[in-house]
Design a protein around this motif. Structure first.
Motif, PDB file in Angstrom:
ATOM      1  N   LEU A   1      36.503  21.377  -5.467  1.00  0.00           N
ATOM      2  CA  LEU A   1      37.197  22.250  -4.514  1.00  0.00           C
ATOM      3  C   LEU A   1      38.638  21.800  -4.304  1.00  0.00           C
ATOM      4  N   LEU A   2      38.850  20.480  -4.279  1.00  0.00           N
ATOM      5  CA  LEU A   2      40.207  19.948  -4.087  1.00  0.00           C
ATOM      6  C   LEU A   2      41.126  20.306  -5.249  1.00  0.00           C
ATOM      7  N   ILE A   3      40.573  20.392  -6.464  1.00  0.00           N
ATOM      8  CA  ILE A   3      41.408  20.732  -7.622  1.00  0.00           C
ATOM      9  C   ILE A   3      41.342  22.230  -7.922  1.00  0.00           C
ATOM     10  N   ASP A   4      40.823  22.983  -6.934  1.00  0.00           N
ATOM     11  CA  ASP A   4      40.788  24.453  -7.015  1.00  0.00           C
ATOM     12  C   ASP A   4      39.968  24.944  -8.207  1.00  0.00           C
ATOM     13  N   ARG A   5      38.808  24.301  -8.414  1.00  0.00           N
ATOM     14  CA  ARG A   5      37.872  24.773  -9.440  1.00  0.00           C
ATOM     15  C   ARG A   5      36.581  25.185  -8.749  1.00  0.00           C
ATOM     16  N   LYS A   6      36.650  26.323  -8.070  1.00  0.00           N
ATOM     17  CA  LYS A   6      35.476  26.817  -7.347  1.00  0.00           C
ATOM     18  C   LYS A   6      34.332  27.125  -8.298  1.00  0.00           C
ATOM     19  N   ASP A   7      34.662  27.498  -9.540  1.00  0.00           N
ATOM     20  CA  ASP A   7      33.619  27.785 -10.528  1.00  0.00           C
ATOM     21  C   ASP A   7      32.785  26.537 -10.811  1.00  0.00           C
ATOM     22  N   LEU A   8      33.456  25.391 -10.963  1.00  0.00           N
ATOM     23  CA  LEU A   8      32.726  24.140 -11.225  1.00  0.00           C
ATOM     24  C   LEU A   8      31.940  23.702  -9.992  1.00  0.00           C
ATOM     25  N   ALA A   9      32.511  23.923  -8.813  1.00  0.00           N
ATOM     26  CA  ALA A   9      31.797  23.586  -7.572  1.00  0.00           C
ATOM     27  C   ALA A   9      30.537  24.425  -7.448  1.00  0.00           C
ATOM     28  N   SER A  10      30.641  25.711  -7.763  1.00  0.00           N
ATOM     29  CA  SER A  10      29.486  26.611  -7.705  1.00  0.00           C
ATOM     30  C   SER A  10      28.400  26.166  -8.672  1.00  0.00           C
ATOM     31  N   ASN A  11      28.794  25.806  -9.882  1.00  0.00           N
ATOM     32  CA  ASN A  11      27.822  25.342 -10.893  1.00  0.00           C
ATOM     33  C   ASN A  11      27.135  24.059 -10.436  1.00  0.00           C
ATOM     34  N   LYS A  12      27.913  23.163  -9.820  1.00  0.00           N
ATOM     35  CA  LYS A  12      27.344  21.896  -9.344  1.00  0.00           C
ATOM     36  C   LYS A  12      26.337  22.143  -8.221  1.00  0.00           C
ATOM     37  N   ILE A  13      26.656  23.066  -7.322  1.00  0.00           N
ATOM     38  CA  ILE A  13      25.736  23.410  -6.233  1.00  0.00           C
ATOM     39  C   ILE A  13      24.428  23.949  -6.804  1.00  0.00           C
ATOM     40  N   LYS A  14      24.524  24.848  -7.771  1.00  0.00           N
ATOM     41  CA  LYS A  14      23.317  25.421  -8.399  1.00  0.00           C
ATOM     42  C   LYS A  14      22.490  24.333  -9.078  1.00  0.00           C
ATOM     43  N   GLN A  15      23.174  23.420  -9.745  1.00  0.00           N
ATOM     44  CA  GLN A  15      22.496  22.337 -10.456  1.00  0.00           C
ATOM     45  C   GLN A  15      21.759  21.406  -9.498  1.00  0.00           C
ATOM     46  N   LEU A  16      22.412  21.050  -8.395  1.00  0.00           N
ATOM     47  CA  LEU A  16      21.824  20.088  -7.463  1.00  0.00           C
ATOM     48  C   LEU A  16      20.710  20.680  -6.605  1.00  0.00           C
ATOM     49  N   LYS A  17      20.685  22.004  -6.477  1.00  0.00           N
ATOM     50  CA  LYS A  17      19.637  22.637  -5.660  1.00  0.00           C
ATOM     51  C   LYS A  17      18.244  22.239  -6.114  1.00  0.00           C
ATOM     52  N   GLU A  18      18.086  21.991  -7.412  1.00  0.00           N
ATOM     53  CA  GLU A  18      16.782  21.606  -7.951  1.00  0.00           C
ATOM     54  C   GLU A  18      16.294  20.271  -7.415  1.00  0.00           C
ATOM     55  N   ALA A  19      17.234  19.444  -6.937  1.00  0.00           N
ATOM     56  CA  ALA A  19      16.860  18.095  -6.508  1.00  0.00           C
ATOM     57  C   ALA A  19      17.016  17.866  -5.013  1.00  0.00           C
ATOM     58  N   VAL A  20      17.306  18.916  -4.241  1.00  0.00           N
ATOM     59  CA  VAL A  20      17.589  18.757  -2.811  1.00  0.00           C
ATOM     60  C   VAL A  20      16.452  18.071  -2.067  1.00  0.00           C
ATOM     61  N   ASN A  21      15.217  18.378  -2.458  1.00  0.00           N
ATOM     62  CA  ASN A  21      14.070  17.803  -1.736  1.00  0.00           C
ATOM     63  C   ASN A  21      13.931  16.299  -1.939  1.00  0.00           C
ATOM     64  N   THR A  22      14.750  15.721  -2.814  1.00  0.00           N
ATOM     65  CA  THR A  22      14.707  14.274  -3.044  1.00  0.00           C
ATOM     66  C   THR A  22      15.841  13.541  -2.325  1.00  0.00           C
ATOM     67  N   PHE A  23      16.748  14.266  -1.682  1.00  0.00           N
ATOM     68  CA  PHE A  23      17.929  13.654  -1.073  1.00  0.00           C
ATOM     69  C   PHE A  23      17.542  12.821   0.153  1.00  0.00           C
ATOM     70  N   SER A  24      18.251  11.713   0.317  1.00  0.00           N
ATOM     71  CA  SER A  24      18.124  10.923   1.542  1.00  0.00           C
ATOM     72  C   SER A  24      18.796  11.679   2.680  1.00  0.00           C
ATOM     73  N   ILE A  25      18.631  11.188   3.909  1.00  0.00           N
ATOM     74  CA  ILE A  25      19.256  11.829   5.066  1.00  0.00           C
ATOM     75  C   ILE A  25      20.774  11.879   4.902  1.00  0.00           C
ATOM     76  N   GLU A  26      21.367  10.775   4.479  1.00  0.00           N
ATOM     77  CA  GLU A  26      22.826  10.733   4.306  1.00  0.00           C
ATOM     78  C   GLU A  26      23.276  11.685   3.214  1.00  0.00           C
ATOM     79  N   GLU A  27      22.512  11.731   2.113  1.00  0.00           N
ATOM     80  CA  GLU A  27      22.854  12.652   1.025  1.00  0.00           C
ATOM     81  C   GLU A  27      22.743  14.105   1.484  1.00  0.00           C
ATOM     82  N   GLN A  28      21.739  14.401   2.306  1.00  0.00           N
ATOM     83  CA  GLN A  28      21.599  15.758   2.846  1.00  0.00           C
ATOM     84  C   GLN A  28      22.829  16.137   3.667  1.00  0.00           C
ATOM     85  N   TYR A  29      23.317  15.197   4.464  1.00  0.00           N
ATOM     86  CA  TYR A  29      24.493  15.470   5.297  1.00  0.00           C
ATOM     87  C   TYR A  29      25.680  15.915   4.434  1.00  0.00           C
ATOM     88  N   TYR A  30      25.987  15.141   3.404  1.00  0.00           N
ATOM     89  CA  TYR A  30      27.133  15.481   2.557  1.00  0.00           C
ATOM     90  C   TYR A  30      26.872  16.756   1.754  1.00  0.00           C
TER      91      TYR A  30
END
Length: 426
Positions: A121-150
C-alpha cells in the motif's frame, strides 16, 4: 512439539500458496492430498521425514539457525514502513528479508507476510496488496492474537484506500476489540485510533472522528511524534470543517502545518495546504482557496494525480469567481497532467470535472448536461463522494435555471437536497 508442528503446517501452507502450487502438486508421491490438507490446517502432526520431503519440494529448509537474524531484520523493516520513509530503503530491506525467508523456516513468516500488505500500500501497489490479502485468508485461522491485530489493521487500511469505508471500519473495530484484552505498545494503538478517526471522517461521523483523533493526538504527543501529531491535527481540522467550526479547523490545520514544516514533511504540508483550500472554498473565500491550492502545485514533490485533483479544484474556484481565462489555463494544465498518468481510471472523475467546465466556457451546453447526467454524477454517487455530488447537482440545477428550464432545475436541486439529508443521517 505440537506448537512447532502447527507453525510448520502454517508455514508449508503459506509457502505453497506463494509459489502458486496446488495441494495435489505438493502432495504427489509424498502424502495423500487429504493428509496434506490436514497438515496445513493443523489437524494432524506429520513426522519429520514427511516435513522434509514437503519442504524439499518447496525448495525450503526447516533449519531455524537464521531465525534470530530474520527476526531482527523484520523488526527493523517494520519500523521504517511509513509514508515518510525512503522507498528505496524500504524495498532493499524487503528484498533482503525475502531472500532469507525463501530459504529458511522462520517463526516470523506470518507477521512478515501480513506486513507486506502495508508495504504494498505504501508503494501504491493496491493490486499486490489485494493478492496478498486473498492469499493469507487461507491461513487466518492459524494467526496468533498479535498477528490477527495486524491482519485487521492492514486489511482495514486496504479497504480504506479503495474507498470501502464501511468494511474498513468493521475491520478496524475488530482490531480495536483485540486491544481490550491484549496490550500492544502505545504507538500501535495510537495508529489504530488515528485510522479509525480518518474512517469516521470519510463516513461524515465527525463527532466520533474528533474523539478518536483527539485520543490519538494525546498519545502521539507523549511519544514526541511530530509527524503523527501533524496528521492528527489535519484530521481534526477536516472534521471541524465538516461541522462548520471553522476557527477550530483553522487552528488545527495551522498547528499541523507548523509541525510538518518543523520536520520538513512535504507530503503533510501539501495535504494541509489542500485542506485549507477546501476550507476557504466552503466558506466562499475563493481568493484564499486559490492561494492554498497554488501552494500545493508549487510543491515540487507533489504527485501527478494530486496535480490533476488540485487543478480541478482551482478551475472550480476561478470559474465561479468569473476568472475565465485562468479557469481555461488550469483546464489545459489539469487535462495534460491527467493524460500523463499511467493508471488513469482511479482519477477519471477529475477529467469529467475539468471537461464539464470546459464545456460551460465553450457554451457547449448539451455536452455539459450529458457529461454530468451520464458520467460525473453517477460516478460521484458510486464513489460515495457526497460533497461533490451536491456541488455538481447544484451546478447542473443552476445551469437549467439560468436557461429557464425550471422542471430540470427543480429535479437536481431536489437531488442535492436529498443528498444533504443522507449525509445528515450518516
Amino acid at each position: 512439539m505440537k506448537d512447532n508442528m502447527i507453525a510448520i503446517g502454517t508455514y508449508i501452507k503459506i509457502q505453497r500458496t506463494k509459489q502458486k502450487m496446488t495441494l495435489g502438486e505438493l502432495s504427489e508421491g509424498i502424502v495423500s492430498l487429504s493428509y496434506l490438507s490436514k497438515i496445513e490446517n493443523q489437524k494432524t502432526e506429520p513426522n519429520e521425514d514427511i516435513i522434509k520431503k514437503l519442504c524439499d519440494r518447496l525448495c525450503i529448509t526447516t533449519d531455524q539457525s537464521q531465525d534470530e537474524k530474520i527476526g531482527e531484520l523484520c523488526r527493523n523493516w517494520y519500523e521504517i514502513l511509513d509514508e515518510s520513509s525512503n522507498e528505496q530503503e524500504m524495498e532493499a530491506a524487503y528484498r533482503d528479508i525475502q531472500v532469507m525467508m525463501d530459504k529458511n523456516y522462520s517463526n516470523h513468516l506470518i507477521m512478515f507476510e501480513i506486513h507486506k500488505i502495508k508495504y504494498f500500500l505504501l508503494i501504491d501497489r493496491k493490486d499486490l496488496a489485494s493478492n496478498k490479502i486473498k492469499q493469507l485468508k487461507e491461513a487466518v485461522n492459524t494467526f496468533s492474537i498479535e498477528e490477527q491485530y495486524y491482519w485487521y489493521l492492514y486489511n482495514g487500511r486496504y479497504s480504506f484506500l479503495v474507498k470501502n469505508y464501511y468494511h474498513s471500519m468493521y475491520l478496524y473495530k475488530r482490531a480495536e476489540k483485540i486491544t481490550e484484552s491484549y496490550r500492544l505498545n502505545e504507538k500501535i494503538e495510537a495508529d489504530l485510533k488515528y485510522f479509525i478517526s480518518m474512517t469516521y471522517s470519510k463516513l461524515r461521523n465527525s463527532l466520533e472522528a474528533i474523539e478518536y483523533a483527539s485520543e490519538a493526538l494525546e498519545m502521539y504527543m507523549k511519544q514526541y511524534s511530530f509527524l503523527r501529531c501533524a496528521r492528527a491535527h489535519n484530521v481534526l481540522g477536516i472534521c471541524y470543517c465538516h461541522i462548520k467550526l471553522y476557527d477550530k479547523a483553522i487552528k488545527n490545520f495551522k498547528l499541523g502545518l507548523q509541525l510538518a514544516e518543523t520536520i520538513n514533511n512535504k507530503i503533510v504540508i501539501q495535504t494541509i495546504h489542500q485542506n485549507l483550500g477546501y476550507l476557504y472554498a466552503s466558506k466562499g473565500d475563493s481568493t484564499k482557496a486559490i492561494e492554498y491550492y497554488k501552494k500545493v502545485l508549487n510543491n515540487s514533490d507533489v504527485t501527478a494525480h494530486i496535480k490533476v485533483e488540485v487543478a480541478a479544484l482551482l478551475v472550480r474556484e476561478y470559474y465561479h469567481s468569473n476568472y475565465y481565462d485562468e479557469a481555461e489555463e488550469y483546464i489545459d494544465y489539469g487535462l495534460s497532467k491527467f493524460y500523463d498518468l499511467k493508471d488513469k481510471q482511479p482519477y477519471i472523475v477529475y477529467k469529467y470535472i475539468l471537461r464539464s467546465y470546459s464545456y460551460l466556457l465553450e457554451e457547449r451546453f448539451n455536452y455539459f448536461e450529458q457529461l454530468l447526467i451520464n458520467d460525473l454524477l453517477p460516478l460521484l454517487k458510486q464513489q460515495k463522494d457526497y460533497g461533490n455530488y451536491i456541488l455538481y447537482s447544484e451546478l447542473l440545477a443552476k445551469h437549467y435555471e439560468s436557461n429557464s428550464n425550471y422542471k430540470d432545475a427543480t429535479q437536481y436541486y431536489r437531488e442535492a437536497s436529498q443528498m444533504y439529508k443522507h449525509i445528515a443521517q450518516l
